[in-house]
Scaffold this motif. Sequence first.
Motif: not given
Length: 148
Positions: A58, A62, A67
């Motif tokens: 991830p 984001s 992610d």
Amino acid sequence: EEGKKGSSEREEGGSSGNRCLKRNQSLRMKAVLSVVLVLVVISSTIAKYIPKSGKRIPQTLSRGWGDQLIWAQTYEEALYWSRSRNKPLMVLFHLEDCPHSQALKKVFSENNEIQKILDEDFIVLNLVYETTDKHLSPDGQYVPRILF
């Protein structure tokens, strides 16, 4: 006395039987809980979209919008990737404390079809600040705002 002795043997046997029954129930309960735990783990891994290239680490870029997507860091980087990979660019403007942005984020991040399309067909950029570039606000500076 023999009657009493037989009766006490039966009571001990009954007590032993109860212990055996409780032990079997305990083993069954452990087995059922193990199966439930395995099913939960399997369902949680199946439910999320996983890109063709495998699960990705991830990214903080984001900001909760996906992610598993590869997010560009800047508008310039996003434009470069868009041109070099021949993919359209999607720019997402939002604010962390905006209820409308939060509602869109929930739908956006939980929809596997959206995540898959963005991963395979788009370059994505997510911005939490406004810009002076007029190309990024052709119809105003509201949030959430998505431009292509």
